[in-house]
Design a protein around this motif. Structure first.
Motif: not given
Lengths: 308, 278, 421
Positions: C57-58, C61, C64
């Motif tokens: 997710h990082e 972005p 999810t």
């Protein structure tokens, strides 16, 4: 439920009608129930019936294969074993009914504490069957179960009550009786209360003692209720699933291959193996068996059930 | 037999002895469940077993609450129960009243159909009901858990019985006052059936709360699983870690037991009414 | 769906795997927030999987990843119901013995092109694991997440108490059997070993060590009733007959792994996947060590591994494929290794795994075992015929029938399943 079924249908018609004309509101009121019945019961019934003649793969549409599923099922030793297990379980669980009669009658006799007794007998009924299975699996544990510990105190060697297939069905039956006692007790208790006290008073004057009264008054007058709980118990015992799943299936117990019940077989075929055609066949066969058993019970009731 | 004379009640203690023994046997599994929940995994494996936890610990409860989404599963169980009970009572009361008191073509045929459905084991419907839920895109949702139970032939039957035993005078009076069918039903008949409604509601709650097979099938994903499925799953996760299993079983059992203790009368009436004679 | 996916895959690739996405080419690769689900069975790996989801997710972005845990006993029925119902997770764990019906049933996203275009080098994964999932149709359905081999976990304290030498690296079946006998102490409730009917951690290993096979080379018939294979089964039934293991009933009431943790079992033949659970048990940790499997006619261990696969019915094929590559990629492998939960499949990360459990000094045996590892037999509908093992082998384990007779009956049953395809 079934015992109710015989009478209301044949009831004289005039009792219900308010007039000769059709009440259109009636159709509106009945529509939701009817739609639900058709969509969730009738159609599934028909589709299960059709699927029982089909080979339905895991993914994709099914193909008709005649009575293949039926021949496969009826020649499958696993099915006969499951049927045997289910029948044995049912017969054993029926032992709970005399127990329930006795306890219901005893509770009726006491003047204090009735409510407490009823509540305590009823506790297993409001306990999740899954939790019941887990607790009993532990109680019956061969190595450090409390039952074997108690037995060892009186010098009886313990057994692996659940994991040893020789005992598994009996263990289930003990749990089944324990779970069902509360329901039977309440139904029979209601039946007892409807017996007029004058009958007992009259027979007391005739010099009958309590035990005689139990056999000459209580049992005959209670027989319709007894018949009802017998039917109820039989039907639900034939559909036993939870205990097999919780005590054996979901934990890979070594007794599982020899201790499956019909509904477990159905679940396994339908939702684990995903052989829906075969599962449908099991369901249809189960229906036929339950119908036969219920019919026999209705036949036999004439011999022992007294209706006033 | 309630009005037994004093001679009889003098022998009553003997009955109490029998009943107390029986009740003790009924309750022992619960006691054992509670005691075990406060033990450690190694203590339950010790021989001879300890009865009272040597060092009572909440460890099993902690393990349970950290690894099982209890509150999420509890709300799934509770919400699906509410949906099922409200839906069933409403639909069964409507249909039951129509069957009991109104006149329409095909009434008897339809009623027999309902009764027949009562006698068919529920497994026969599972495959089709699953297909239907799948078709409606409802798998893994709350409605899927509740819907089949809402439409209960049994509930309809029970409500019909209740309405049939009611005196017709109230209804006729309402009609004379100019109330229509629906109004008569809603404001006169329904309130009179409230004890049966309570019984049906309690009975349905019991089935809904305890049901394992249907949720197992219809909520395969992790999302909307009720307590029964969550609890059954725990065994896969904790294998034979009995204290945690017992703690879980205990926690999941308490809500319905509390409700039962509060509404004993309705529970007993519900069970007894399932045995009412037509 | 398929074409759309290809276009999407091309889009993913065009921006490269590890850069933040900013593509405009295809519709699914929009910057709109997307949630995909990751199906797995619950256990010690969950924290690592959550960390992987977070790391992904990082980097992306807008995507999810939500974990969807099912407990092991319900994992496969739940997955199957979900797939049949169109609600399976977007990405999920797959086992080689279960993959076939999903692959042939068109339930898995074909990742061939996506992987090729993203420049994933399949040489970074153990060939044995890739082979297990090869359906022979030229398509790639997933990427290996981890692998496992087997060894013997043992409890040093029980060895010391019984005065038995710790296992030597080159020990044999005879040594194992003798040690098991010597370690068994009924009075203390201690058994030398545990012999559950366990294919992966148990009797398949000894079948291969005896020079046998479970399924014939052509994959069409069972070979479990060959004399060599029967020898491999006898290894276990002998141990049962010696009384060196709890009975199957006892192992049902309390699992082998639990009994090992309770210090009631001295040697437990099983996989690397128990390492973390045992390491986390602080009471047990100082007493646990691990030795290679004992050798029969030759040395062998079965190996297998979980693959990350994507669901063909996913609404977000591009994102799902991207996550599969990430979750089986180097960064995820590092996260897994550091957690100690499992041996990552991505090559060159096993040292990190061993370093995660410094007090277990012999974990290298699991990696060395790769030299003699054979792929887990998974021909046909493997989950089905493997699932029948208890029906046929229990009697042999209980000593009610011979290993040969049980193997013969089981072979017939396997043949029936294989014949169905």
């Amino acid at each position: 439920m079934t015992s109710n079924v015989s009478s209301p249908v044949g009831r004289p018609r005039r009792r219900t009608g308010l007039g000769a004309r059709t009440d259109w509101w009636a159709l509106a009121m009945i529509a939701p129930a009817l739609i639900g019945l058709a969509a969730l019961y009738l159609w599934p019934f028909v589709s299960t019936f059709l699927k029982s003649f089909m080979n339905v793969p895991v993914f994709g549409p099914g193909k008709f294969n005649g009575v293949d599923n039926y021949t496969k099922l009826l020649t499958d030793p696993e099915f006969w074993q499951a049927l045997g297990n289910t029948a044995l379980y049912t017969v054993l669980v029926l032992i709970g009914i005399p127990l329930a009669i006795v306890f219901a009658a005893l509770i009726q006799q006491v003047s204090r504490g009735r409510a407490v007794y009823r509540v305590l007998f009823f506790l297993p009924v409001v306990t999740l069957p899954v939790a019941v299975g887990m607790v009993w699996r532990f109680i019956l544990n061969g190595d450090f179960g409390i039952l074997n510990f108690v037995l060892s105190l009186v010098g009886i060697p313990g057994e692996y009550w659940v994991a040893d297939a020789r005992f598994t069905i009996y263990a289930f039956a003990v749990v089944g009786i324990w779970m069902g006692l509360g329901v039977n007790l309440i139904i029979l208790g209601a039946g007892l209360q409807s017996i007029p006290t004058e009958l007992y008073e009259a027979s007391s004057l005739d010099g009958a003692n309590r035990v005689q009264q139990f056999f000459s008054i209580t049992l005959p007058l209670l027989s319709p209720s007894i018949f009802f709980v017998t039917i109820l118990t039989t039907i639900s015992a034939f559909q036993m699933f939870d205990l097999v799943f919780v005590m054996l299936g979901s934990v890979n117990n070594t007794a599982l291959p020899d201790s499956k019940t019909i509904v477990y077989l159905f679940y396994d075929a339908a939702f684990v193996q995903f052989k829906q055609g075969f599962a449908a066949t099991i369901a249809i066969v189960l229906l036929v068996i339950i119908m036969i058993v219920t019919a026999i019970q209705f036949r036999l009731q004439k011999r022992w059930v007294t209706y006033d | 037999m309630t009005s037994r004379n004093s001679a009889a009640s003098r022998g009553e203690w003997r009955i109490h002895v029998i009943l107390i023994i029986a009740v003790t046997l009924m309750v022992i599994p619960f006691v054992w469940e509670i005691l075990t929940a406060f033990k450690t995994s190694n203590e339950v494996a010790s021989l001879p077993p300890t009865i009272i936890p040597a060092n009572p610990t909440l460890h099993a409860f902690e393990t349970f609450f950290t690894s099982v989404p209890f509150w999420a599963q509890f709300s799934v169980s509770a919400l699906s129960l509410i949906m099922r009970v409200v839906g069933q009572v409403l639909i069964a009361a409507l249909a039951g009243y129509a069957f009991a008191r109104l006149r329409f073509p095909g009434r008897n045929v339809l009623f027999v159909l309902f009764l027949l459905m009562l006698m068919v084991p529920s497994q026969l419907f599972l495959l089709g009901q699953f297909e239907l839920m799948k078709g409606l895109g409802l798998l893994n949702t709350l409605p899927a858990l509740a819907i089949p139970g809402i439409f209960s032939a049994f509930g309809t039957f029970l409500m019909r019985q209740a309405f049939m035993t009611m005196p017709k005078e109230y209804e006729e009076a309402a009609r004379l006052d100019g109330a229509g069918t629906l109004r008569t039903f809603w404001s006169v008949m329904l309130p009179m059936a409230r004890s049966m409604i309570a019984a049906l509601a309690v009975l349905t709650s019991l089935y809904s709360w305890n049901d394992l097979l249907w949720p197992l099938i219809v909520s395969p994903g992790g999302g909307n699983r009720p307590l029964t499925v969550g609890l059954a799953s725990m065994q896969g996760q904790f294998g034979t870690d009995y204290p945690t299993l017992m703690a879980g079983a205990l926690v999941c059992t308490i809500p319905l037991v509390v409700v039962f203790l509060a509404l004993q009368r309705q529970f007993f009436a519900g069970i007894a009414s399932s045995g009412l004679k037509g | 769906m398929h074409k759309k996916w290809l276009a999407a895959a091309a889009a993913v690739v065009s921006v490269g795997m590890l850069t933040a996405c900013s593509t405009t080419a295809a519709e699914p690769e929009s910057t709109e927030p997307v949630t995909i689900t990751y199906g797995l069975w619950a256990g010690t790996q969950t924290p690592a999987m959550q960390a992987i989801a977070d790391a992904f997710h990082e980097e992306n972005p807008n995507i999810t990843v939500e974990l969807q845990e099912l407990p092991w006993p319900q994992y496969w029925s739940g997955l199957q119901t979900g797939a049949a119902g169109g609600t399976a997770p977007d990405v999920f764990w797959m086992l080689a013995q279960n993959v076939r019906p999903y692959a042939t049933g068109g339930q898995l996203l074909d990742l061939t092109d996506a992987v090729a275009e993203a420049g994933v080098d399949l040489a970074d994964y153990p060939q044995a694991v890739l082979d297990l999932y090869d359906q022979g149709d030229g398509k790639l359905y997933g990427l290996p997440k981890d692998f496992d081999t087997n060894a013997v976990w043992y409890n040093k304290a029980l060895f010391d108490a019984a005065g038995v030498d710790y296992p030597a690296a080159d020990w044999t079946w005879e040594d194992f059997r003798a040690a098991a006998k010597a370690l068994t102490n009924p009075a203390a409730g201690v058994w030398g070993t545990a012999a559950p009917i366990d294919y992966q951690g148990g009797y398949y290993n000894t079948i291969f060590q005896a020079g046998g096979q479970v399924i014939s080379d052509d994959g069409k018939t069972a070979a479990i009733d060959s004399p060599e294979a029967i020898e491999g089964i006898k290894f276990w039934t002998d141990i049962m007959a010696d009384g060196s293991s709890p009975t199957l009933q006892q192992l049902s009431d309390t699992e082998a792994e639990t009994q090992f943790e309770q210090g009631k079992i001295a040697m437990y033949m099983s996989g690397a996947y128990w390492a973390l659970k045992m390491y986390q048990n602080e009471e047990l940790r100082p007493n646990v060590d691990v030795a290679p499997l004992p050798t029969g006619k030759k040395q062998a261990t079965v190996t297998s591994g979980i693959e990350n696969v994507a669901y063909a019915g996913t609404k977000h094929p591009a994102e799902a494929a991207k996550f599969v590559m990430f979750a089986s990629g180097p960064e995820a492998a590092k996260i897994q290794a550091e957690s100690g939960a499992v041996l990552p499949a991505f090559k060159g990360t096993s040292q990190t795994w061993m370093d995660a459990m410094p007090e277990f000094t012999n974990l290298q045996v699991f990696i060395d075992a790769l030299d003699y590892a054979v792929p887990l037999p998974v021909q046909g509908n493997a989950a089905e015929w493997q699932g029948m093992q208890a029906d046929y082998l229990t009697a042999a384990w209980n000593g009610e029938t011979s290993a040969a007779d049980a193997a013969k009956a089981y072979a017939e049953a396997i043949n029936k399943v294989l014949a169905e395809g």
